[in-house]
Design a protein around this motif. Structure first.
Motif, PDB file in Angstrom:
ATOM      1  N   LEU A  16     -19.898  31.183  58.629  1.00 16.25           N
ATOM      2  CA  LEU A  16     -19.281  31.526  57.342  1.00 16.25           C
ATOM      3  C   LEU A  16     -19.261  30.287  56.456  1.00 16.25           C
ATOM      4  N   GLN A  17     -19.427  30.478  55.162  1.00 17.01           N
ATOM      5  CA  GLN A  17     -19.404  29.370  54.218  1.00 17.01           C
ATOM      6  C   GLN A  17     -18.497  29.697  53.055  1.00 17.01           C
ATOM      7  N   GLY A  18     -17.943  28.655  52.446  1.00 18.13           N
ATOM      8  CA  GLY A  18     -17.095  28.851  51.286  1.00 18.13           C
ATOM      9  C   GLY A  18     -16.859  27.561  50.538  1.00 18.13           C
ATOM     10  N   LEU A  32     -14.373  32.500  49.851  1.00 16.02           N
ATOM     11  CA  LEU A  32     -15.526  33.015  50.585  1.00 16.02           C
ATOM     12  C   LEU A  32     -16.517  33.757  49.704  1.00 16.02           C
ATOM     13  N   THR A  33     -16.179  34.023  48.451  1.00 20.74           N
ATOM     14  CA  THR A  33     -17.077  34.779  47.584  1.00 20.74           C
ATOM     15  C   THR A  33     -18.345  33.987  47.262  1.00 20.74           C
ATOM     16  N   ASN A  37     -23.740  37.400  50.954  1.00 22.90           N
ATOM     17  CA  ASN A  37     -23.433  38.641  51.673  1.00 22.90           C
ATOM     18  C   ASN A  37     -21.927  38.874  51.826  1.00 22.90           C
ATOM     19  N   TYR A  38     -21.130  38.255  50.975  1.00 22.14           N
ATOM     20  CA  TYR A  38     -19.670  38.362  51.058  1.00 22.14           C
ATOM     21  C   TYR A  38     -19.191  39.815  51.092  1.00 22.14           C
ATOM     22  N   GLU A  44     -11.605  39.049  53.309  1.00 26.75           N
ATOM     23  CA  GLU A  44     -10.726  38.694  52.206  1.00 26.75           C
ATOM     24  C   GLU A  44     -11.445  37.649  51.343  1.00 26.75           C
ATOM     25  N   GLU A  45     -11.018  37.495  50.082  1.00 24.51           N
ATOM     26  CA  GLU A  45     -11.654  36.524  49.192  1.00 24.51           C
ATOM     27  C   GLU A  45     -11.423  35.092  49.637  1.00 24.51           C
TER      28      GLU A  45
END
Length: 63
Positions: A16-18, A32-33, A37-38, A44-45
């Protein structure tokens, strides 16, 4: 251990990336948006990630 700064892009928990929005004493709050592929992941955002559980993959752009 390198602590992320606001605007850094981090990777954690199985890829996961953010984008880091806030840095706390023991954790960061991540948007995380950023991930393409969010919406498909139904997450959750925002989430909280402990400093021990991420790696910085891109530094914030400096002004």
């Amino acid at each position: 251990m390198k602590i992320a700064e606001v605007g850094n892009i981090i990777e954690f928990k199985n890829g996961l990336q953010g984008i880091v929005e806030k840095v706390n004493e023991n954790s960061v709050i991540v948007d995380l948006t950023y991930m393409k592929n969010y919406r498909d992941l139904e997450l959750e955002e925002k989430t909280v990630v402990n400093h021990k559980n991420y790696t910085i993959i891109k530094k914030a752009l400096e002004a």
